[in-house]
Structures are given as structure tokens and as C-alpha cells.
Design a protein around this motif. Structure first.
Motif, PDB file in Angstrom:
ATOM      1  N   HIS A 410      24.675  -0.587 -30.930  1.00 23.84           N
ATOM      2  CA  HIS A 410      24.398   0.665 -30.217  1.00 23.84           C
ATOM      3  C   HIS A 410      24.071   0.397 -28.751  1.00 23.84           C
ATOM      4  CE1 HIS A 410      21.732   3.968 -28.825  1.00 23.84           C
ATOM      5  NE2 HIS A 410      22.609   4.734 -29.482  1.00 23.84           N
ATOM      6  N   ASP A 411      23.249  -0.634 -28.526  1.00 25.32           N
ATOM      7  CA  ASP A 411      22.857  -0.959 -27.151  1.00 25.32           C
ATOM      8  C   ASP A 411      24.068  -1.345 -26.291  1.00 25.32           C
ATOM      9  OD1 ASP A 411      20.257  -0.504 -27.897  1.00 25.32           O
ATOM     10  OD2 ASP A 411      19.756  -2.624 -28.147  1.00 25.32           O
ATOM     11  N   LYS A 412      25.012  -2.047 -26.910  1.00 26.15           N
ATOM     12  CA  LYS A 412      26.182  -2.529 -26.165  1.00 26.15           C
ATOM     13  C   LYS A 412      27.357  -1.552 -26.242  1.00 26.15           C
ATOM     14  CE  LYS A 412      27.001  -7.049 -26.428  1.00 26.15           C
ATOM     15  NZ  LYS A 412      26.449  -7.739 -25.245  1.00 26.15           N
ATOM     16  N   ARG A 413      27.114  -0.406 -26.898  1.00 25.77           N
ATOM     17  CA  ARG A 413      28.173   0.580 -27.106  1.00 25.77           C
ATOM     18  C   ARG A 413      29.396  -0.044 -27.777  1.00 25.77           C
ATOM     19  NH1 ARG A 413      28.062   4.373 -21.620  1.00 25.77           N
ATOM     20  NH2 ARG A 413      25.847   4.940 -21.772  1.00 25.77           N
ATOM     21  N   ALA A 414      29.111  -0.943 -28.706  1.00 21.57           N
ATOM     22  CA  ALA A 414      30.173  -1.623 -29.458  1.00 21.57           C
ATOM     23  C   ALA A 414      30.359  -0.942 -30.807  1.00 21.57           C
ATOM     24  CB  ALA A 414      29.821  -3.088 -29.665  1.00 21.57           C
ATOM     25  N   VAL A 415      31.558  -1.028 -31.332  1.00 25.59           N
ATOM     26  CA  VAL A 415      31.826  -0.491 -32.670  1.00 25.59           C
ATOM     27  C   VAL A 415      32.201  -1.602 -33.640  1.00 25.59           C
ATOM     28  CG1 VAL A 415      32.514   1.807 -31.896  1.00 25.59           C
ATOM     29  CG2 VAL A 415      34.232  -0.015 -32.016  1.00 25.59           C
ATOM     30  N   ILE A 416      32.267  -2.823 -33.134  1.00 21.90           N
ATOM     31  CA  ILE A 416      32.640  -3.967 -33.966  1.00 21.90           C
ATOM     32  C   ILE A 416      31.635  -5.087 -33.735  1.00 21.90           C
ATOM     33  CG2 ILE A 416      34.401  -5.732 -34.433  1.00 21.90           C
ATOM     34  CD1 ILE A 416      36.483  -3.740 -33.329  1.00 21.90           C
ATOM     35  N   ALA A 417      31.181  -5.692 -34.855  1.00 18.15           N
ATOM     36  CA  ALA A 417      30.371  -6.914 -34.810  1.00 18.15           C
ATOM     37  C   ALA A 417      31.037  -7.916 -35.748  1.00 18.15           C
ATOM     38  CB  ALA A 417      28.938  -6.635 -35.247  1.00 18.15           C
ATOM     39  N   VAL A 418      31.495  -9.033 -35.195  1.00 19.38           N
ATOM     40  CA  VAL A 418      32.264  -9.984 -35.997  1.00 19.38           C
ATOM     41  C   VAL A 418      31.907 -11.410 -35.610  1.00 19.38           C
ATOM     42  CG1 VAL A 418      34.208  -9.752 -34.385  1.00 19.38           C
ATOM     43  CG2 VAL A 418      34.592 -10.728 -36.660  1.00 19.38           C
ATOM     44  N   PRO A 419      31.575 -12.262 -36.588  1.00 19.89           N
ATOM     45  CA  PRO A 419      31.325 -13.676 -36.295  1.00 19.89           C
ATOM     46  C   PRO A 419      32.660 -14.383 -36.036  1.00 19.89           C
ATOM     47  CG  PRO A 419      30.339 -12.993 -38.397  1.00 19.89           C
ATOM     48  CD  PRO A 419      31.329 -11.955 -38.005  1.00 19.89           C
ATOM     49  N   ARG A 420      32.900 -14.762 -34.804  1.00 16.76           N
ATOM     50  CA  ARG A 420      34.173 -15.375 -34.443  1.00 16.76           C
ATOM     51  C   ARG A 420      34.124 -16.892 -34.675  1.00 16.76           C
ATOM     52  NH1 ARG A 420      38.062 -11.709 -34.675  1.00 16.76           N
ATOM     53  NH2 ARG A 420      37.717  -9.913 -33.297  1.00 16.76           N
ATOM     54  N   LEU A 421      35.135 -17.380 -35.378  1.00 12.78           N
ATOM     55  CA  LEU A 421      35.262 -18.811 -35.648  1.00 12.78           C
ATOM     56  C   LEU A 421      36.691 -19.232 -35.352  1.00 12.78           C
ATOM     57  CD1 LEU A 421      33.796 -21.353 -36.762  1.00 12.78           C
ATOM     58  CD2 LEU A 421      34.743 -20.762 -39.007  1.00 12.78           C
TER      59      LEU A 421
END
Length: 491
Positions: A410-421
Motif C-alpha cells: 500500500h505504501d509503495k502503491r504496488a499491486v504485486i509482491a514477489v520474491p525474485r530469484l
């Protein structure tokens, strides 16, 4: 306009894990919408499904209880009705009840990258429903509710009596005056055997190999005394920390000095049963905590053995006969009822068919991230509890963490959170489970990968995890926060 989901978070399951997540959302993300999809007609998960005699917690309720809701009953080792009452009270007092959709089975979940949301197919009494959510939280436990482990018992079709699996206990079973054989030596068998001696003619626990057991009181005297002089929440917090650290100490001592712990447990058993206790029935071929240690509250199993109302037999089954079980030794165990407490079958994510843009998600191809998310899988978390401590400890940790992830989105106005590997990560893969239990070994092919170090490790150290969650920021550079793809925003 950006496409908007029906709900912000879809929680699959209304047992301990799901209720923990719902309660954390109420506390930490009150502005976000969520729904809980429960395939059964009641909350409670395990504690509502299993109805066999004597069903109880095998961990103390000061750690199996939630960190935000004190356990105030006198008994720390609680039976299922008391646990269900505790969960029901939380659901109603914290405003969670209205968010639960009963008799609603999530069949599939497909991630749509162009919309950054999950499309769920849900089966409920009205038929097939379509629901979209921004985040998917799989809180349905880790075993198969429909198909328990089939131990392939030889000749079981020849048995003339009744065969029961604890997962499907018949209501109103009349076992008065019956000879009962319980096959298995884990926590379920250790619970059922003494509980059925009240009416049965005799109860025998048939085991292939012994299990490490330890007697302990069902009441925590320190907890009960603390509540007399301290505020409820403070007494609970002190007791919880005491029990967490005591169990952690015993587990690590067992791993570092297995012979000393084995001698200690053997001494306790001899004290319970007498110097002439049957060594072959209580001396496992593996060190303590290589498999889960079985708790015997108030020595109820040992009391039944000494009273002669129950017995333990170690041996292998040759075949079933009309009147009982023939062992390879030639001995016949007479039985009217056989209970197959032979273990569970693991099922990751409640058997929901998960896919990414239509392509089935292969769990073993992914890596655990912070014990709840997975490499390159967006907006999804799961609860896979500790195997050497109370399930709720991980459930609470995960819920708190995912709520912080949601707030950071919400703070970053993001709609995706993904652990990138990246593909060329070069990480070493280790065994996900440092235990030899059969149900875990049978399921290794289903489980995501685990690395030697955090954050890509499925850890079995609660205190280490707590330290990591405190020190490692949510926005750690590995978990990426992203907006919708450019072409979608442009549209």
C-alpha cells in the motif's frame, strides 16, 4: 482504470492458520477486505474434523494458542471441544465470523499477470462461483482431509470385524466390551488407547517400531499460579515464552546429545512402568526427536498399561483373519474392532489447483522464501507449521509478516509482491525436513526446495525465525514490489 478484485485477500481455510491471518488483518490491515473460504460447515479445521475418543492437543495451549489471545483454561493440554470453544470465541469477538464462507471449496486459483490478481474457482451450495482477489493465503493445513495414508495392511479384507480410520470416526460407535487393536504408535494411537479403556474389554496398541514418549502434566502449575497474581495477558506471555524456550532447549539438546536425552527418557519410562518394563516396546531404533516426541499427559497411557486394561505389542502383521490379526511371530491378536492409526497423507495448499497464467504451478520447482512465500510466485503465501513446536507459532509469524507485506504494498502503491530469484542463483538445496517420520518422507516429492540459510530456508527454529523477522526488513531487496505491467496501465 486498473482492474479491481472482488476482495483484497482470499484466505483458504478457517482453522488455526486461517483464523490467525484473519485476526491479524483486523488488527494490522483493517482497511483491507478479505474472505475466508472453508470447505466444511464449521471452523476449527483439524479440531473439528477429528472426533475420535480423547482427541486433544499434543502441544501445550500456551504455544498452540495465539500470541494475541491468552489461553486461560486450567488445562494446558486441552481436548478438542475446549480448543473449538477458544477458536469460536475469537471468531465472534473479533468480528471474523461475517467474513467466513462455509461449505465453500476453492478448487483452483489462477494468477493473471495482466491484472495482477488471482481468479478463484469456488464450489459452494449454489454451484460454481468465480471470485477474484489480489492476494491468496493458503491456510488449509498440510494433510489430505479426503485420503489418509493407506498402509496396505495385508489381508485386511479378511477381517470379520469393524475397521475404522481415526480421520473418519463413526458417530456413536459402541465399543463397550469389545476387543480393540489400534495399529500405530504415533500421537493419535497414544491418545486413543487410554481413552477407549473406559468401556472396551481390552485395547492393544500394535506397533512395528516403538516411539519415544514422555509423560507430563496436563496442567501448567506455573501458568495457573501466575494468573492469580498477574494480569491475564502478562501471565500468558510469561508462560508462553517459558514453554517456547523449554521446548527449544530440549529439541536442541536431543540433536546435540542424543544419547544423554535417550537415557533421560528411558529413565523416565522406567520410573513410570517399573524396572522390568518391556524394553523392546519402548526403545525406538532412532534418536529422540528424529521423529516427533509423543506426549503422554498425566501418564494416562502408562496407567492403563499398569492396570492391564491396555497393552502394547511390537511386531509385524502377517495377515488379518476373521477374528483378529496374525503376526509374523505366529501370535494372534484377537479383535472385534481394528483402528488404523497408520498416519496421514500430506497435501500442500489444501489440494487447490494453483496456476500462473494458466500454467500449473509445480511446487517442487520453487524455493521457500521466509517460510511462507515462494520464488517467483506473486501474491501468494502458505502456512506450513513447525514440526518440532506448535503449529500456531509459524501461523502467527506468517500472518504478522504477510500483513506487513500488504501494508508495504500500500505504501509503495504496488499491486504485486514477489520474491525474485534469478535462474543462476547457485544456491545449494538441502533436505526440507530434518526428520525421518514416514509421512514426511513420503511427501518429499511434493515440497518446495529449501536452502541452507535464510531467507530461502524452511526453518525449524522458531526463535531464529523471530529474530530474522525482527531484523530483516520487509523491503529487503529480494521481495520486489511492482505495479501493473505497463501495457495494462496504458490501457
Amino acid at each position: 482504470m486498473n482492474p479491481q478484485p472482488d476482495i483484497d485477500v482470499a484466505i483458504v481455510g478457517a482453522g488455526i492458520s486461517g483464523i490467525s491471518m484473519a485476526a491479524h488483518m483486523k488488527l494490522m490491515c483493517p482497511e483491507r477486505s478479505f474472505a475466508m473460504f472453508e470447505r466444511r460447515s464449521n471452523i476449527g479445521g483439524t479440531w473439528d474434523l477429528f472426533r475420535y475418543p480423547g482427541i486433544r492437543s499434543d502441544s501445550d495451549m500456551h504455544t498452540l494458542g495465539f500470541k494475541f489471545e491468552p489461553w486461560v483454561h486450567e488445562k494446558a493440554i486441552a481436548d478438542a471441544p475446549a480448543i473449538r470453544e477458544y477458536l469460536d470465541r475469537i471468531v465472534h469477538e473479533r468480528g471474523i465470523a461475517d467474513h467466513i464462507r462455509y461449505d465453500s471449496k476453492v478448487v483452483s486459483a489462477d494468477w493473471h499477470s495482466d491484472e495482477a490478481m488471482w481468479h478463484l474457482t469456488v464450489e459452494d451450495p449454489r454451484g460454481w462461483q468465480h471470485v477474484t482477489s489480489r492476494f491468496l493465503y493458503l491456510a488449509s493445513g498440510y494433510y489430505d482431509y479426503d485420503d489418509p495414508h493407506d498402509a496396505q495392511l495385508p489381508g485386511i479384507d479378511k477381517f470379520g470385524g469393524q475397521v475404522i480410520h481415526p480421520q473418519f470416526w463413526p458417530e456413536g460407535l459402541d465399543y463397550a466390551g469389545k476387543k480393540i487393536v489400534v495399529i500405530g504408535s504415533g500421537a493419535t494411537a497414544v491418545t486413543i488407547v487410554p481413552a477407549m479403556t473406559d468401556k472396551a474389554a481390552h485395547v492393544t496398541m500394535l506397533q512395528r517400531t516403538p516411539t519415544w514418549m514422555a509423560a507430563g502434566p496436563s496442567r501448567d502449575k506455573i501458568a495457573n499460579n501466575l494468573r492469580k497474581y498477574l494480569p491475564e495477558w502478562l501471565a500468558y506471555r510469561i508462560t508462553r515464552q517459558k514453554n517456547i524456550r523449554l521446548r527449544d532447549y530440549l529439541f536442541k539438546r536431543a540433536r546435540n546429545e542424543p544419547d544423554k536425552v535417550a537415557n533421560f527418557l528411558t529413565g523416565m519410562l522406567k520410573q513410570e512402568l517399573g524396572e522390568d518394563y518391556p524394553l523392546d516396546d519402548f526403545q525406538p531404533p532412532y534418536p529422540p526427536w528424529d521423529q516427533r516426541l509423543c506426549l503422554v499427559p498425566d501418564s494416562d497411557l502408562f496407567a492403563a498399561l499398569k492396570a492391564g486394561t491396555a497393552s502394547i505389542k511390537t511386531g509385524h502383521i502377517e495377515s488379518f483373519e476373521a477374528g483378529g490379526i496374525r503376526l509374523k511371530s505366529g501370535e494372534l491378536l484377537e479383535a472385534d474392532i481394528v483402528i488404523t492409526a497408520t498416519g496421514l497423507r500430506l497435501a500442500l495448499g489444501g489440494k487447490v489447483d494453483v496456476s500462473l497464467d494458466g500454467e500449473t504451478l509445480i511446487w517442487p520447482d520453487r524455493w521457500f522464501y521466509r517460510g511462507c512465500m515462494f520464488s517467483n510466485v506473486p501474491n501468494l503465501a502458505i502456512v506450513f507449521g513447525y514440526l518440532n513446536a506448535s503449529w500456531t507459532l509459524r501461523a502467527d509469524n506468517n500472518s504478522d509478516y504477510i500483513c506487513r507485506v500488504l501494508n508495504r504494498m500500500h505504501d509503495k502503491r504496488a499491486v504485486i509482491a514477489v520474491p525474485r530469484l534469478p535462474e543462476d542463483h547457485g544456491m545449494e538445496e538441502i533436505e526440507p525436513f530434518p526428520f525421518s517420520s514416514g509421512y514426511l518422507q513420503r511427501a518429499k516429492h511434493l515440497i518446495p526446495k529449501s536452502a541452507p540459510t535464510l531467507p530461502w530456508r524452511l526453518n525449524q527454529d522458531y526463535l531464529e525465525d523471530c529474530k530474522d523477522f525482527r531484523k530483516r526488513p520487509v523491503d529487503d531487496g529480494v521481495l520486489k514490489f511492482e505495479r501493473l505491467p505497463a501495457k495494462t496501465e496504458a490501457a
